[in-house]
Every structure is written in structure tokens, then in C-alpha cells.
Design a protein around this motif. Structure first.
Motif, PDB file in Angstrom:
ATOM      1  N   UNK A 296     -18.253  -5.787   3.671  1.00 18.15           N
ATOM      2  CA  UNK A 296     -17.323  -4.835   4.266  1.00 18.15           C
ATOM      3  C   UNK A 296     -16.579  -5.496   5.411  1.00 18.15           C
ATOM      4  N   UNK A 297     -15.320  -5.111   5.608  1.00 15.66           N
ATOM      5  CA  UNK A 297     -14.540  -5.623   6.740  1.00 15.66           C
ATOM      6  C   UNK A 297     -15.062  -5.024   8.044  1.00 15.66           C
ATOM      7  N   UNK A 298     -14.538  -5.532   9.138  1.00 13.15           N
ATOM      8  CA  UNK A 298     -14.906  -4.980  10.443  1.00 13.15           C
ATOM      9  C   UNK A 298     -14.625  -3.480  10.483  1.00 13.15           C
ATOM     10  N   UNK A 299     -13.435  -3.094  10.030  1.00 15.45           N
ATOM     11  CA  UNK A 299     -13.063  -1.671   9.995  1.00 15.45           C
ATOM     12  C   UNK A 299     -14.051  -0.890   9.140  1.00 15.45           C
ATOM     13  N   UNK A 300     -14.371  -1.407   7.967  1.00 12.12           N
ATOM     14  CA  UNK A 300     -15.249  -0.693   7.043  1.00 12.12           C
ATOM     15  C   UNK A 300     -16.677  -0.602   7.560  1.00 12.12           C
TER      16      UNK A 300
ATOM     17  N   UNK B 219      -7.304  -6.392  16.274  1.00 11.19           N
ATOM     18  CA  UNK B 219      -6.583  -7.361  15.450  1.00 11.19           C
ATOM     19  C   UNK B 219      -7.472  -8.021  14.392  1.00 11.19           C
ATOM     20  N   UNK B 220      -8.767  -7.705  14.409  1.00 12.30           N
ATOM     21  CA  UNK B 220      -9.707  -8.296  13.452  1.00 12.30           C
ATOM     22  C   UNK B 220     -10.225  -7.256  12.464  1.00 12.30           C
TER      23      UNK B 220
ATOM     24  N   UNK C  89     -12.127   2.787  18.596  1.00 17.19           N
ATOM     25  CA  UNK C  89     -13.323   2.060  19.030  1.00 17.19           C
ATOM     26  C   UNK C  89     -13.149   0.554  18.832  1.00 17.19           C
ATOM     27  N   UNK C  90     -12.381   0.138  17.827  1.00 12.05           N
ATOM     28  CA  UNK C  90     -12.084  -1.288  17.676  1.00 12.05           C
ATOM     29  C   UNK C  90     -11.256  -1.792  18.857  1.00 12.05           C
ATOM     30  N   UNK C  91     -10.358  -0.964  19.342  1.00 14.26           N
ATOM     31  CA  UNK C  91      -9.570  -1.315  20.526  1.00 14.26           C
ATOM     32  C   UNK C  91     -10.463  -1.432  21.754  1.00 14.26           C
ATOM     33  N   UNK C  92     -11.422  -0.526  21.873  1.00 14.59           N
ATOM     34  CA  UNK C  92     -12.337  -0.543  23.013  1.00 14.59           C
ATOM     35  C   UNK C  92     -13.112  -1.856  23.082  1.00 14.59           C
TER      36      UNK C  92
END
Length: 228
Positions: free
Chosen positions: A96-100, A131-132, A123-126
Motif C-alpha cells: 500500500x502507498x503512504x496514503x493507503x 508530497x510522498x 494528517x500527511x501534511x501534519x
């Protein structure tokens, strides 16, 4: 009422190995607490008692006023949404990707697609990895993997984040990025319980320190140092 309360907790494993002996302490809902001690003193066992992966042999562990050991399976599932956990080895899903990886935590909790699309980018921004989002774990550095693991742990806005040796595999630069992130999460209102044997981290933080030695608490200081 304390967010977390250990009351006279003893843990003995089947081979008569005494790991924790009459442990008592509370954690408030805005605290940053470090649990320190040499490897094998029971730090991980202590934390597992809080999210019901282990049960005490004696004594009681309370979360938000409820006895964790007396919860049924449905109640434990709800409990684990209120407690974020980060491990030394990340436990990311490799396909799974980081997002997934982060979204998966919401999916299994039953959140709808719209909620997931709103929450995951935030939460990825936090954690500084917006960008990943489409990268797989093998395409990320060790430090980035740990930040994704933290993102996954806090996506459901838990009351407390448990970080069990989260910097154990990291170099000094990545170590301090993770510690700064944990401090930021704490400032945003989540209690943090950090388990570590990194002396430099503890002595720099200047936060509350609980020291475990031979299964007992030998120190509990508001602005503690690493003393063993």
C-alpha cells in the motif's frame, strides 16, 4: 479523573517471570510522559496492558475511567481507536502507498470515502509527507516510514499516542524529527507516552520521566533525567 491510571499492577508470565511488580501511576489528558529503563525491564509489557494486548496478573489499568481488562471484544475495538500506537518496526503494509496505509486505518473503522479523502491529506501534511502520498514503503527512507506510521496512529484523533521505542532504528537527524513531531502532536492536545532508552532524548526533553528497574518504578519526576 486521569486519562490513564495504573493501579497496583503486577504482571507475571507463565514461567513465573515477574515483569512488573505493583506498578501505580496516572497520566493526565495533556501530558507528555517518557517511560525509561534498560531493555527487558517491562516497558513494552506496561504499554501493552493499556491497549489490552496483555492483561495484568494483579491490579487494574483504567482508560478514561474504564477497567481495560474487563472490556469485551467490541469495547476493546473502540478502545483501540482512542489509543494510537507506534512501534519501532513501523508495521506498514508493503503493498500500500503512504496514503493507503493511513487510509486503511479509517477504512477498517468504517469511515466513508468522503471522510477519508478529507482526513488523510491533512494528517500527511501534519507529518510533512504530503508530497510522498503515492510512494510505497520501499520507496521511503526509514524516517519517512516512521512518520507514516505516526500519521496512521493519529488519523482517528486518539486521546493518547503510545510510541514504543519509535526512534530505535533511526539516525540522530531522523530521531529528532520524530521527537519534534511527537511534541507537536502533544501540543495539539493528544497525550503522549514515549518508551525509550535514549538518554539524550530524555535529558533534552525536560518532561515527566518514569523510570523502571527490576519491574518497579524507581523514579517518577516531573522534569526528569535519564538516571540508571
Amino acid at each position: 479523573m486521569a486519562l490513564v491510571s495504573y493501579q497496583n499492577v503486577t504482571k507475571v508470565y507463565d514461567n513465573n517471570c515477574l515483569v512488573l511488580d505493583d506498578i501505580s501511576f496516572d497520566v493526565a489528558d495533556d501530558e507528555f510522559v517518557s517511560i525509561v529503563g534498560k531493555s527487558g525491564v517491562g516497558k513494552t509489557t506496561l504499554l501493552k496492558l493499556l491497549f489490552a494486548e496483555e492483561k495484568p496478573s494483579k491490579g487494574e489499568v483504567f482508560f478514561n475511567g474504564r477497567n481495560v481488562a474487563k472490556m469485551n471484544s467490541n469495547e476493546i475495538a473502540i478502545l483501540r481507536r482512542q489509543i494510537g500506537v507506534v512501534f519501532q518496526d513501523f508495521k506498514l503494509l508493503p503493498k500500500l502507498t503512504a496514503y493507503e496505509n493511513v487510509a486503511f486505518s479509517l477504512e477498517v473503522a468504517g469511515y466513508n470515502d468522503e471522510k477519508i479523502k478529507d482526513e488523510v491529506p491533512e494528517v500527511l501534511k501534519l507529518v510533512g509527507l504530503q508530497d510522498r502520498a503515492n510512494n510505497f514503503p520501499h520507496q521511503m527512507s526509514i524516517g519517512e516510514k516512521q512518520r507514516i506510521a505516526i500519521a496512521r496512529a493519529i488519523i482517528q484523533k486518539p486521546d493518547v499516542l503510545i510510541a514504543d521505542e519509535p526512534t530505535g532504528n533511526l539516525d540522530p537527524i531522523n530521531t529528532w524529527e520524530i521527537i519534534r513531531l511527537l511534541l507537536k502532536i502533544n501540543e495539539l492536545g493528544t497525550a503522549v507516552i514515549l518508551s525509550t532508552h535514549d538518554k539524550e532524548i530524555i535529558n533534552t526533553l525536560g518532561r515527566r520521566v518514569i523510570t523502571l528497574e527490576n519491574g518497579i518504578i524507581t523514579r517518577d519526576e516531573e522534569k526528569g533525567k535519564y538516571i540508571l
